[in-house]
Design a protein around this motif. Structure first.
Motif, PDB file in Angstrom:
ATOM      1  N   ASP A 246       0.873  -1.174   0.000  1.00  0.00           N
ATOM      2  CA  ASP A 246       0.000   0.000   0.000  1.00  0.00           C
ATOM      3  C   ASP A 246       0.911   1.225   0.000  1.00  0.00           C
ATOM      4  N   SER A 247       0.888   1.987  -1.081  1.00  0.00           N
ATOM      5  CA  SER A 247       1.800   3.121  -1.221  1.00  0.00           C
ATOM      6  C   SER A 247       1.296   4.380  -0.533  1.00  0.00           C
ATOM      7  N   ASN A 248       0.144   4.282   0.104  1.00  0.00           N
ATOM      8  CA  ASN A 248      -0.412   5.433   0.819  1.00  0.00           C
ATOM      9  C   ASN A 248      -0.913   4.992   2.187  1.00  0.00           C
ATOM     10  N   SER A 249      -0.001   4.493   2.996  1.00  0.00           N
ATOM     11  CA  SER A 249      -0.348   4.012   4.335  1.00  0.00           C
ATOM     12  C   SER A 249       0.803   4.336   5.281  1.00  0.00           C
ATOM     13  N   PRO A 250       0.926   5.596   5.708  1.00  0.00           N
ATOM     14  CA  PRO A 250       2.080   6.016   6.508  1.00  0.00           C
ATOM     15  C   PRO A 250       2.193   5.264   7.830  1.00  0.00           C
ATOM     16  N   TRP A 251       3.421   4.980   8.209  1.00  0.00           N
ATOM     17  CA  TRP A 251       3.702   4.348   9.500  1.00  0.00           C
ATOM     18  C   TRP A 251       5.101   4.750   9.937  1.00  0.00           C
ATOM     19  N   THR A 252       5.337   4.689  11.224  1.00  0.00           N
ATOM     20  CA  THR A 252       6.612   5.131  11.792  1.00  0.00           C
ATOM     21  C   THR A 252       7.337   3.957  12.429  1.00  0.00           C
ATOM     22  N   VAL A 253       8.604   3.824  12.130  1.00  0.00           N
ATOM     23  CA  VAL A 253       9.427   2.750  12.699  1.00  0.00           C
ATOM     24  C   VAL A 253       9.678   3.053  14.172  1.00  0.00           C
ATOM     25  N   SER A 254       9.367   2.073  15.023  1.00  0.00           N
ATOM     26  CA  SER A 254       9.578   2.239  16.466  1.00  0.00           C
ATOM     27  C   SER A 254      10.002   0.913  17.073  1.00  0.00           C
ATOM     28  N   ARG A 255      10.497   0.970  18.288  1.00  0.00           N
ATOM     29  CA  ARG A 255      10.907  -0.267  18.980  1.00  0.00           C
ATOM     30  C   ARG A 255       9.751  -1.263  19.073  1.00  0.00           C
ATOM     31  N   GLU A 256       8.526  -0.744  19.140  1.00  0.00           N
ATOM     32  CA  GLU A 256       7.359  -1.608  19.317  1.00  0.00           C
ATOM     33  C   GLU A 256       7.044  -2.431  18.071  1.00  0.00           C
ATOM     34  N   ASN A 257       7.436  -1.946  16.875  1.00  0.00           N
ATOM     35  CA  ASN A 257       7.099  -2.709  15.669  1.00  0.00           C
ATOM     36  C   ASN A 257       8.309  -3.290  14.947  1.00  0.00           C
ATOM     37  N   ILE A 258       9.472  -3.234  15.586  1.00  0.00           N
ATOM     38  CA  ILE A 258      10.680  -3.833  15.010  1.00  0.00           C
ATOM     39  C   ILE A 258      10.704  -5.327  15.331  1.00  0.00           C
ATOM     40  N   LEU A 259      10.965  -6.143  14.304  1.00  0.00           N
ATOM     41  CA  LEU A 259      10.924  -7.599  14.469  1.00  0.00           C
ATOM     42  C   LEU A 259      12.302  -8.249  14.582  1.00  0.00           C
ATOM     43  N   TYR A 260      13.361  -7.516  14.336  1.00  0.00           N
ATOM     44  CA  TYR A 260      14.710  -8.087  14.439  1.00  0.00           C
ATOM     45  C   TYR A 260      14.986  -8.536  15.867  1.00  0.00           C
ATOM     46  N   LYS A 261      15.740  -9.598  16.009  1.00  0.00           N
ATOM     47  CA  LYS A 261      16.101 -10.060  17.349  1.00  0.00           C
ATOM     48  C   LYS A 261      16.904  -9.003  18.096  1.00  0.00           C
ATOM     49  N   CYS A 262      17.715  -8.234  17.380  1.00  0.00           N
ATOM     50  CA  CYS A 262      18.533  -7.206  18.028  1.00  0.00           C
ATOM     51  C   CYS A 262      17.698  -6.035  18.546  1.00  0.00           C
ATOM     52  N   GLY A 263      16.467  -5.870  18.043  1.00  0.00           N
ATOM     53  CA  GLY A 263      15.525  -4.932  18.625  1.00  0.00           C
ATOM     54  C   GLY A 263      15.688  -3.471  18.261  1.00  0.00           C
ATOM     55  N   TRP A 264      16.502  -3.159  17.259  1.00  0.00           N
ATOM     56  CA  TRP A 264      16.690  -1.750  16.873  1.00  0.00           C
ATOM     57  C   TRP A 264      16.810  -1.647  15.360  1.00  0.00           C
ATOM     58  N   SER A 265      16.718  -0.412  14.869  1.00  0.00           N
ATOM     59  CA  SER A 265      16.836  -0.150  13.440  1.00  0.00           C
ATOM     60  C   SER A 265      17.456   1.230  13.236  1.00  0.00           C
ATOM     61  N   PRO A 266      18.279   1.393  12.198  1.00  0.00           N
ATOM     62  CA  PRO A 266      18.784   2.737  11.891  1.00  0.00           C
ATOM     63  C   PRO A 266      17.689   3.675  11.399  1.00  0.00           C
ATOM     64  N   PHE A 267      16.491   3.123  11.138  1.00  0.00           N
ATOM     65  CA  PHE A 267      15.365   3.931  10.683  1.00  0.00           C
ATOM     66  C   PHE A 267      14.403   4.309  11.808  1.00  0.00           C
ATOM     67  N   GLU A 268      14.755   4.027  13.063  1.00  0.00           N
ATOM     68  CA  GLU A 268      13.842   4.363  14.166  1.00  0.00           C
ATOM     69  C   GLU A 268      13.455   5.838  14.118  1.00  0.00           C
ATOM     70  N   GLY A 269      12.153   6.083  14.249  1.00  0.00           N
ATOM     71  CA  GLY A 269      11.647   7.442  14.197  1.00  0.00           C
ATOM     72  C   GLY A 269      11.289   7.916  12.803  1.00  0.00           C
ATOM     73  N   ARG A 270      11.645   7.146  11.789  1.00  0.00           N
ATOM     74  CA  ARG A 270      11.368   7.513  10.413  1.00  0.00           C
ATOM     75  C   ARG A 270       9.939   7.119  10.041  1.00  0.00           C
ATOM     76  N   THR A 271       9.211   8.010   9.407  1.00  0.00           N
ATOM     77  CA  THR A 271       7.879   7.693   8.890  1.00  0.00           C
ATOM     78  C   THR A 271       7.987   7.387   7.406  1.00  0.00           C
ATOM     79  N   PHE A 272       7.551   6.201   7.026  1.00  0.00           N
ATOM     80  CA  PHE A 272       7.484   5.796   5.630  1.00  0.00           C
ATOM     81  C   PHE A 272       6.048   5.945   5.134  1.00  0.00           C
TER      82      PHE A 272
END
Length: 446
Positions: free
Chosen positions: A387-413
């Motif tokens: 869906d190219s029109n469904s904004p969401w923000t990367v946060s600790r709550e929705n990250i699935l990596y075992k390491c639990g973080w992302s360089p995109f945290e706080g970014r809205t796609f």
């Protein structure tokens, strides 16, 4: 046999975007057409409502850390994150613990993936200065290829003996993928900065230590050796505009013997981001200048660069929070790569047709993967709705990596993956995993 009918999708495939439907029966695409009727009462119908339907991404370079480094990641955790991000097939690297440098150790990794992977998989065999005999035993129809580190990186597998390199290039018929950074140049640069700063080198100097010169020297030597020996060479993670001059944009991909890849982070970040992101964007090769980023994007669009990958390489935050010298290089990307690429589409930097070509079609062609990478009747049903029109923000709550973080945290796609189908199994749907997909060992038409 389960059936899924995807209706009213904008199908991005083979250089075109067409509105239509796709029928999946079992693990295969049964029909692609303008309007397909429901054939049985138990068919699951997904109304795409104008979303983009693309072939699942084939990520030709990931580090899922299993075996031996499972405090960072596992094949299960990272493949699950991958399908949430629209990646349905991955090729994993050999620098695990132990390193996959014998047939026996390689098959142990295949066995783990066979039991736990959500996505389809293959693995690279690792080359060293002294395992040519094992390299020559590898069956090219069953293994993605050979990985050589021509510059040391995480998990030192440096191959630095020129005679050994030429022998490997001359004797193997495997596709050779290389990490290119000149070790002597890096050591010289590191010594200079350590003299000034000790272990507390500011991370902003990472692209000066792992410099343009180090990358270009190594890439140009590898390409010269491939031309001399006739080897099939694939250069991983280009990071400089200068390196792109080494590659040909005129030949069709199937005719190229020397190909190139760029990773998402080198298309997204630049040296200006070190001040805010620090060691979280410390990768090898280093993220470099904005001019390099633009040069890579240009080469991607004009055909000199053939593939987009992630080089997904997770570490724990404790590890990444060390000072520059002790913080490992690499970061997690598989869950967010496609969303970031769609952001580049929104910003006019990449077309959707190019994204699909470089993440699905071209990896399938380049590695000669059987029945994947395209939306075609009879091909494996590895499909992704975005869906190219469904904004969401990367946060600790929705990250699935075992390491639990992302360089995109706080970014809205602006775009998000809504559905991922792996081998005909609807494995991911609107933030949930309704069914447990079983990834398959990919087969090569070689």
């Amino acid at each position: 046999m389960s059936t899924i009918l995807i209706k009213n999708a904008n199908i991005v495939n083979e250089g075109k975007i067409i509105q239509g439907d796709v029928m999946v029966e079992g693990d295969r695409i049964a029909e692609v057409g303008g309007s397909i009727s429901v054939k049985s009462a138990d068919t699951r119908v997904i109304d795409a409502d104008g979303q983009f339907l693309i072939p699942g991404m084939i990520d030709d370079q990931v580090h899922f850390r299993e075996p031996g480094l499972t405090h960072k990641a596992t094949i299960e955790t990272e493949s699950k994150a991958a399908i949430a991000g629209g990646i349905t097939t991955f090729i994993e690297m050999p620098n695990t613990v132990p390193q996959a440098t014998t047939i026996e150790l390689l098959e142990e990794k295949f066995a783990i993936a066979g039991k736990t992977s959500w996505a389809n998989y293959s693995f690279m065999f690792g080359g060293t200065n002294d395992n040519l005999e094992e390299i020559l035993k590898v069956d090219k129809t069953k293994v993605a290829g050979l990985k050589l580190f021509l510059g040391s990186s995480t998990g030192n597998m440096l191959v630095d003996n020129p005679k050994v390199l030429e022998e490997i290039f001359s004797k193997t018929d495997l596709l050779i993928s290389v990490h290119c950074e000149d070790e002597a140049t890096i050591k010289k640069n590191m010594a200079e900065y350590r003299k000034m700063y000790g272990d507390d080198i500011p991370v902003e100097f990472h692209p000066k230590i792992r410099s343009e010169e180090a990358c270009y020297l190594s890439s140009s030597r590898a390409i010269a050796l491939a031309k001399k020996t006739g080897a099939r060479l694939h250069v991983f993670h280009l990071s400089t505009a200068r390196e792109t001059e080494l590659f040909d944009k005129k030949k069709p991909l199937a005719e190229k013997k020397i190909t190139a890849e760029v990773c998402l982070h080198h298309l997204w970040f630049s040296e200006e981001d070190y001040a805010a992101k620090g060691t979280r964007i410390k990768w090898n090769p280093a993220v470099k200048t904005a001019k390099d980023r633009e040069g890579l994007l240009k080469a991607l669009n004009d055909g000199r660069i053939d593939v987009i990958a992630t080089d997904h390489a997770p570490h724990t935050l404790d590890e990444k929070n060390n000072n520059y010298v002790n913080a490992p290089s690499g970061g997690p990307l598989v869950q967010h790569a496609l969303a970031a690429l769609f952001e580049m589409y929104h910003n006019g930097k990449l077309s959707l047709e190019t994204i699909v070509r470089k993440t699905a079609h071209n990896p399938a062609i380049l590695f000669e993967i059987k029945d994947r990478g395209f939306i075609r009747k009879g091909y494996k049903a590895d499909l992704v709705l975005v869906d190219s029109n469904s904004p969401w923000t990367v946060s600790r709550e929705n990250i699935l990596y075992k390491c639990g973080w992302s360089p995109f945290e706080g970014r809205t796609f602006r775009s998000r993956v809504t559905h991922t189908i792996v081998n005909g199994c609807l494995a991911y749907e609107n933030l949930k995993f309704p069914n447990r997909s079983k990834g398959e060992r990919i087969i090569f038409d070689r």
